[in-house]
Design a protein around this motif. Structure first.
Motif, mmCIF file in Angstrom:
data_model
loop_
_atom_site.group_PDB
_atom_site.id
_atom_site.type_symbol
_atom_site.label_atom_id
_atom_site.label_comp_id
_atom_site.label_asym_id
_atom_site.label_seq_id
_atom_site.Cartn_x
_atom_site.Cartn_y
_atom_site.Cartn_z
ATOM 1 N N ALA A 25 -8.371 -9.137 -5.244
ATOM 2 C CA ALA A 25 -9.117 -8.725 -4.462
ATOM 3 C C ALA A 25 -10.240 -10.496 -4.954
ATOM 4 C CB ALA A 25 -9.974 -8.242 -3.785
ATOM 5 N N SER A 26 -10.114 -9.777 -6.806
ATOM 6 C CA SER A 26 -10.848 -9.965 -7.525
ATOM 7 C C SER A 26 -10.915 -11.507 -7.706
ATOM 8 C CB SER A 26 -10.820 -9.749 -8.935
ATOM 9 O OG SER A 26 -9.743 -9.607 -9.295
ATOM 10 N N ARG A 27 -9.194 -12.360 -7.771
ATOM 11 C CA ARG A 27 -8.200 -13.429 -7.513
ATOM 12 C C ARG A 27 -7.913 -13.732 -6.323
ATOM 13 N NH1 ARG A 27 -9.547 -12.615 -11.688
ATOM 14 N NH2 ARG A 27 -8.675 -11.797 -14.103
ATOM 15 N N ARG A 82 -6.671 -4.967 -0.745
ATOM 16 C CA ARG A 82 -7.316 -6.231 -0.896
ATOM 17 C C ARG A 82 -8.472 -6.542 0.403
ATOM 18 N NH1 ARG A 82 -5.471 -10.304 1.352
ATOM 19 N NH2 ARG A 82 -5.466 -12.087 0.320
ATOM 20 N N SER A 83 -7.801 -6.101 1.182
ATOM 21 C CA SER A 83 -8.910 -6.232 3.128
ATOM 22 C C SER A 83 -10.600 -6.232 2.206
ATOM 23 C CB SER A 83 -7.995 -5.841 3.965
ATOM 24 O OG SER A 83 -7.040 -6.345 4.103
ATOM 25 N N SER A 84 -10.350 -4.678 2.311
ATOM 26 C CA SER A 84 -11.737 -3.969 1.140
ATOM 27 C C SER A 84 -12.357 -4.727 1.197
ATOM 28 C CB SER A 84 -11.801 -2.245 1.954
ATOM 29 O OG SER A 84 -10.326 -1.700 2.959
ATOM 30 N N MET A 85 -12.219 -5.216 -0.024
ATOM 31 C CA MET A 85 -12.739 -5.465 -1.293
ATOM 32 C C MET A 85 -13.222 -7.154 -1.245
ATOM 33 S SD MET A 85 -13.190 -2.865 -4.060
ATOM 34 C CE MET A 85 -12.953 -4.020 -5.518
ATOM 35 N N ILE A 86 -12.095 -7.970 -0.431
ATOM 36 C CA ILE A 86 -12.172 -9.238 0.139
ATOM 37 C C ILE A 86 -13.679 -8.442 0.791
ATOM 38 C CG2 ILE A 86 -12.215 -11.388 0.723
ATOM 39 C CD1 ILE A 86 -9.067 -11.102 -0.239
ATOM 40 N N GLU A 87 -14.348 -7.791 1.381
ATOM 41 C CA GLU A 87 -15.424 -7.308 2.967
ATOM 42 C C GLU A 87 -15.859 -7.748 1.821
ATOM 43 O OE1 GLU A 87 -15.963 -5.399 7.041
ATOM 44 O OE2 GLU A 87 -14.357 -5.277 5.579
ATOM 45 N N LEU A 141 -4.140 0.861 -5.776
ATOM 46 C CA LEU A 141 -5.450 0.235 -6.041
ATOM 47 C C LEU A 141 -5.781 -0.287 -7.085
ATOM 48 C CD1 LEU A 141 -7.242 3.953 -6.117
ATOM 49 C CD2 LEU A 141 -7.643 2.641 -4.289
ATOM 50 N N LEU A 142 -4.927 -0.432 -8.100
ATOM 51 C CA LEU A 142 -5.222 -1.963 -9.511
ATOM 52 C C LEU A 142 -5.138 -2.867 -8.989
ATOM 53 C CD1 LEU A 142 -3.821 0.261 -11.931
ATOM 54 C CD2 LEU A 142 -5.887 0.124 -12.092
ATOM 55 N N LEU A 143 -3.701 -3.174 -8.142
ATOM 56 C CA LEU A 143 -3.088 -4.027 -7.814
ATOM 57 C C LEU A 143 -4.401 -4.886 -6.355
ATOM 58 C CD1 LEU A 143 0.942 -3.505 -7.185
ATOM 59 C CD2 LEU A 143 -0.930 -5.105 -9.015
ATOM 60 N N GLY A 144 -4.704 -3.750 -5.721
ATOM 61 C CA GLY A 144 -5.630 -4.371 -4.377
ATOM 62 C C GLY A 144 -7.066 -4.525 -4.778
#
Length: 316
Positions: free
Chosen positions: A123-125, A203-208, A116-119
């Protein structure tokens, strides 16, 4: 009340699924070449002894009769007896439940927060160096087979460096330090693929979510980026992640079979593997039903968690 009705309905739906798993496993098991009696007695068994064992375990009965007899025993809570170990399958499973739950639990506890932390960080970067590095390690984790990773860890930390024992299991209550040393490599082996999968999904969910209009509006109002990430975007990104987290239980069960075999851990996975190689019908049937039940319970808990994460979901 709708939640209770939904839970009861889903519990009832588990019954036909387990019956289907039972039937499919029974048919496939009896379709395998070979005979467990011959495997147990060796290459040149006494014909009289072989016939006695075949009659004792009902292998001389028609297949449909064997199916009904075994189904009747399972419905009464009797998973049968191990043909090779001459002990009830339930007792064998309970003895090996502790090591398996310890291995799976530690793997989950490690994989979940790291992924979760890496994802979220990736996404923030997005499309920056941190994102590229995270994606590389995520792809490497998904592409690395569990059995190969386990063997490489043994080669490096046991044979080359001599830091960790190659295999075995020690209960934590008996010797905490020795227990931790023997669990390091199996936990890493099992947690690597789980971490990679969850990280990529996060990562994918956060980017969306970060591309949605409400995020742009929050930024326009001057809200701190950390608050936008954690309080708004991450909460909305959790719903698809809960599905993956629940389904990861099945992959942990599969991975535990490999990890326990490689590191000689006396768990349920190793019992299942030995049962398959020896065509121990009782062990195969009991373990298959147990794994299926655990997986179905995980899916049920995942569905029930939706309502707590997203109030818009109702089970009317």
């Amino acid at each position: 009340m709708s939640m209770y009705r939904y839970t009861a309905r889903r519990l009832l739906q588990i019954i036909p699924v387990l019956l289907g798993v039972f039937t499919l496993t029974f048919v496939m098991m009896h379709a395998l070449p070979g005979n467990p009696v011959r495997i147990y007695l060796g290459l040149n068994p006494s014909q009289e002894l072989a016939d006695d064992l075949i009659r004792q375990y009902g292998f001389d009965q028609p297949l449909w009769q064997q199916y009904l007899d075994y189904l009747g025993r399972v419905l009464t809570g009797n998973l049968g007896e191990s043909f090779l170990l001459k002990r009830p399958v339930t007792d064998l499973m309970l003895e090996r439940l502790g090591p398996t739950l310890t291995l799976m639990g530690l793997s989950y506890v490690i994989a979940l927060p790291i992924s979760l932390l890496l994802g979220v960080y990736a996404a923030s970067r997005h499309n920056e160096l941190g994102d590229h590095v995270s994606r590389f390690f995520g792809l490497a984790g998904l592409s690395t087979p569990n059995f190969w990773l386990g063997l490489m860890l043994i080669f490096l930390f046991s044979y080359e460096l001599g830091w960790l024992p190659t295999s075995g299991y020690v209960p934590f209550a008996q010797n905490p330090v020795e227990s931790a040393k023997r669990l390091v490599m199996p936990v890493i082996t099992l947690a690597t693929a789980q971490t990679a999968t969850l990280m990529r999904m996060t990562r994918s969910s956060m980017i969306e979510e970060l591309s949605q209009e409400y995020v742009q509006t929050a930024r326009a109002y001057g809200l701190p980026e950390r608050r936008i990430l954690l309080k708004h975007a991450f909460r909305n990104a959790l719903l698809p992640l809960v599905t993956i987290i629940g389904l990861q239980l099945s992959f942990l069960l599969d991975g535990s079979v490999i990890a326990e075999k490689i590191f000689a851990i006396p768990g349920m996975g190793r019992l299942f593997f030995n049962g398959i190689t020896k065509q121990d019908y009782g062990v195969i049937m009991g373990m298959t039903l147990s794994f299926a039940l655990l997986f179905l319970i995980g899916v049920l808990l995942t569905d029930l968690a939706y309502a707590y994460i997203d109030p818009r979901i109702r089970y009317d």
